[in-house]
Motif scaffolding. Structure first.
Motif, PDB file in Angstrom:
ATOM      1  N   LEU A 149       0.829  -1.208   0.000  1.00 19.37           N
ATOM      2  CA  LEU A 149       0.000   0.000   0.000  1.00 19.37           C
ATOM      3  C   LEU A 149       0.859   1.252   0.000  1.00 19.37           C
ATOM      4  O   LEU A 149       0.590   2.200  -0.754  1.00 19.37           O
ATOM      5  CB  LEU A 149      -0.934  -0.003   1.215  1.00 19.37           C
ATOM      6  CG  LEU A 149      -1.911   1.162   1.318  1.00 19.37           C
ATOM      7  CD1 LEU A 149      -2.884   1.135   0.155  1.00 19.37           C
ATOM      8  CD2 LEU A 149      -2.646   1.101   2.635  1.00 19.37           C
ATOM      9  N   ALA A 150       1.903   1.249   0.799  1.00 23.48           N
ATOM     10  CA  ALA A 150       2.808   2.403   0.819  1.00 23.48           C
ATOM     11  C   ALA A 150       3.491   2.567  -0.538  1.00 23.48           C
ATOM     12  O   ALA A 150       3.636   3.693  -1.031  1.00 23.48           O
ATOM     13  CB  ALA A 150       3.852   2.229   1.921  1.00 23.48           C
ATOM     14  N   GLY A 151       3.879   1.467  -1.146  1.00 27.23           N
ATOM     15  CA  GLY A 151       4.499   1.541  -2.460  1.00 27.23           C
ATOM     16  C   GLY A 151       3.549   2.033  -3.534  1.00 27.23           C
ATOM     17  O   GLY A 151       3.924   2.807  -4.412  1.00 27.23           O
ATOM     18  N   ALA A 152       2.296   1.597  -3.464  1.00 22.96           N
ATOM     19  CA  ALA A 152       1.321   2.019  -4.469  1.00 22.96           C
ATOM     20  C   ALA A 152       0.927   3.480  -4.305  1.00 22.96           C
ATOM     21  O   ALA A 152       0.629   4.157  -5.288  1.00 22.96           O
ATOM     22  CB  ALA A 152       0.075   1.132  -4.396  1.00 22.96           C
ATOM     23  N   LEU A 153       0.935   3.980  -3.083  1.00 23.24           N
ATOM     24  CA  LEU A 153       0.505   5.359  -2.857  1.00 23.24           C
ATOM     25  C   LEU A 153       1.630   6.373  -2.964  1.00 23.24           C
ATOM     26  O   LEU A 153       1.372   7.545  -3.251  1.00 23.24           O
ATOM     27  CB  LEU A 153      -0.146   5.480  -1.480  1.00 23.24           C
ATOM     28  CG  LEU A 153      -1.479   4.749  -1.307  1.00 23.24           C
ATOM     29  CD1 LEU A 153      -1.991   4.922   0.110  1.00 23.24           C
ATOM     30  CD2 LEU A 153      -2.498   5.227  -2.309  1.00 23.24           C
ATOM     31  N   THR A 154       2.866   5.966  -2.757  1.00 24.21           N
ATOM     32  CA  THR A 154       3.955   6.945  -2.725  1.00 24.21           C
ATOM     33  C   THR A 154       4.811   6.950  -3.978  1.00 24.21           C
ATOM     34  O   THR A 154       5.522   7.932  -4.209  1.00 24.21           O
ATOM     35  CB  THR A 154       4.879   6.697  -1.519  1.00 24.21           C
ATOM     36  OG1 THR A 154       5.449   5.391  -1.631  1.00 24.21           O
ATOM     37  CG2 THR A 154       4.123   6.830  -0.220  1.00 24.21           C
ATOM     38  N   ARG A 155       4.768   5.921  -4.787  1.00 21.98           N
ATOM     39  CA  ARG A 155       5.628   5.868  -5.967  1.00 21.98           C
ATOM     40  C   ARG A 155       5.039   6.692  -7.093  1.00 21.98           C
ATOM     41  O   ARG A 155       3.834   6.821  -7.225  1.00 21.98           O
ATOM     42  CB  ARG A 155       5.823   4.429  -6.441  1.00 21.98           C
ATOM     43  CG  ARG A 155       6.506   3.558  -5.441  1.00 21.98           C
ATOM     44  CD  ARG A 155       7.896   4.016  -5.218  1.00 21.98           C
ATOM     45  NE  ARG A 155       8.531   3.175  -4.206  1.00 21.98           N
ATOM     46  CZ  ARG A 155       9.752   3.334  -3.828  1.00 21.98           C
ATOM     47  NH1 ARG A 155      10.480   4.293  -4.336  1.00 21.98           N
ATOM     48  NH2 ARG A 155      10.268   2.555  -2.909  1.00 21.98           N
ATOM     49  N   ARG A 156       5.913   7.246  -7.917  1.00 16.33           N
ATOM     50  CA  ARG A 156       5.474   8.046  -9.042  1.00 16.33           C
ATOM     51  C   ARG A 156       5.532   7.269 -10.349  1.00 16.33           C
ATOM     52  O   ARG A 156       4.860   7.611 -11.307  1.00 16.33           O
ATOM     53  CB  ARG A 156       6.356   9.288  -9.160  1.00 16.33           C
ATOM     54  CG  ARG A 156       6.169  10.219  -7.980  1.00 16.33           C
ATOM     55  CD  ARG A 156       7.060  11.407  -8.059  1.00 16.33           C
ATOM     56  NE  ARG A 156       6.943  12.043  -9.377  1.00 16.33           N
ATOM     57  CZ  ARG A 156       7.723  13.005  -9.797  1.00 16.33           C
ATOM     58  NH1 ARG A 156       8.673  13.455  -9.015  1.00 16.33           N
ATOM     59  NH2 ARG A 156       7.561  13.529 -10.989  1.00 16.33           N
ATOM     60  N   HIS A 157       6.324   6.234 -10.398  1.00 14.69           N
ATOM     61  CA  HIS A 157       6.472   5.440 -11.615  1.00 14.69           C
ATOM     62  C   HIS A 157       5.340   4.408 -11.670  1.00 14.69           C
ATOM     63  O   HIS A 157       5.063   3.711 -10.694  1.00 14.69           O
ATOM     64  CB  HIS A 157       7.830   4.738 -11.606  1.00 14.69           C
ATOM     65  CG  HIS A 157       8.244   4.235 -12.936  1.00 14.69           C
ATOM     66  ND1 HIS A 157       7.871   3.015 -13.387  1.00 14.69           N
ATOM     67  CD2 HIS A 157       8.986   4.804 -13.920  1.00 14.69           C
ATOM     68  CE1 HIS A 157       8.372   2.828 -14.588  1.00 14.69           C
ATOM     69  NE2 HIS A 157       9.058   3.914 -14.929  1.00 14.69           N
ATOM     70  N   ALA A 158       4.685   4.295 -12.826  1.00  8.60           N
ATOM     71  CA  ALA A 158       3.500   3.445 -12.947  1.00  8.60           C
ATOM     72  C   ALA A 158       3.821   1.965 -12.736  1.00  8.60           C
ATOM     73  O   ALA A 158       3.006   1.233 -12.158  1.00  8.60           O
ATOM     74  CB  ALA A 158       2.855   3.655 -14.309  1.00  8.60           C
TER      75      ALA A 158
END
Length: 103
Positions: A19-28
């Motif tokens: 969840l943290a990776g999906a919400l904080t990353r900018r690369h699709a």
């Protein structure tokens, strides 16, 4: 064999990381990786509850996990196709740069 709460804590940690990776990353692509990690956490819950359930001889948890893996594979295929289409149109895979989805 580890107790049920150990599997649930591992699954919660995997889900939180995803969840943290999906919400904080900018690369699709990294957003898709986070979503896949959350689906794998759900699969771990299915298997853990099946194994420690009242009737582990019934393969309900395994069937749920297999369906979930199939859904995750379809989600990855559709997600990657969308990312390729967005890249061809906008020449970027950064989620913040894609602010309009009109053709």
């Amino acid at each position: 064999m580890p107790p049920l709460h150990a599997y649930l804590l591992l699954s919660a940690a995997l889900f939180a990381i995803g969840l943290a990776g999906a919400l904080t990353r900018r690369h699709a692509i990294l957003v898709l990786v986070g979503i896949e990690l959350m689906l794998n956490a759900a699969n771990l819950n299915f298997i853990a509850f099946w194994r420690y359930g009242a009737r582990p001889e019934a393969l309900t948890g395994v069937l749920f996990a297999m369906f979930s893996i199939g859904i995750a594979a379809a989600e990855a295929a559709v997600g990657l196709a969308l990312i390729i289409a967005v890249y061809r149109h906008f020449r970027t895979t950064t989620v913040n740069d894609v602010n309009e989805l009109r053709g």
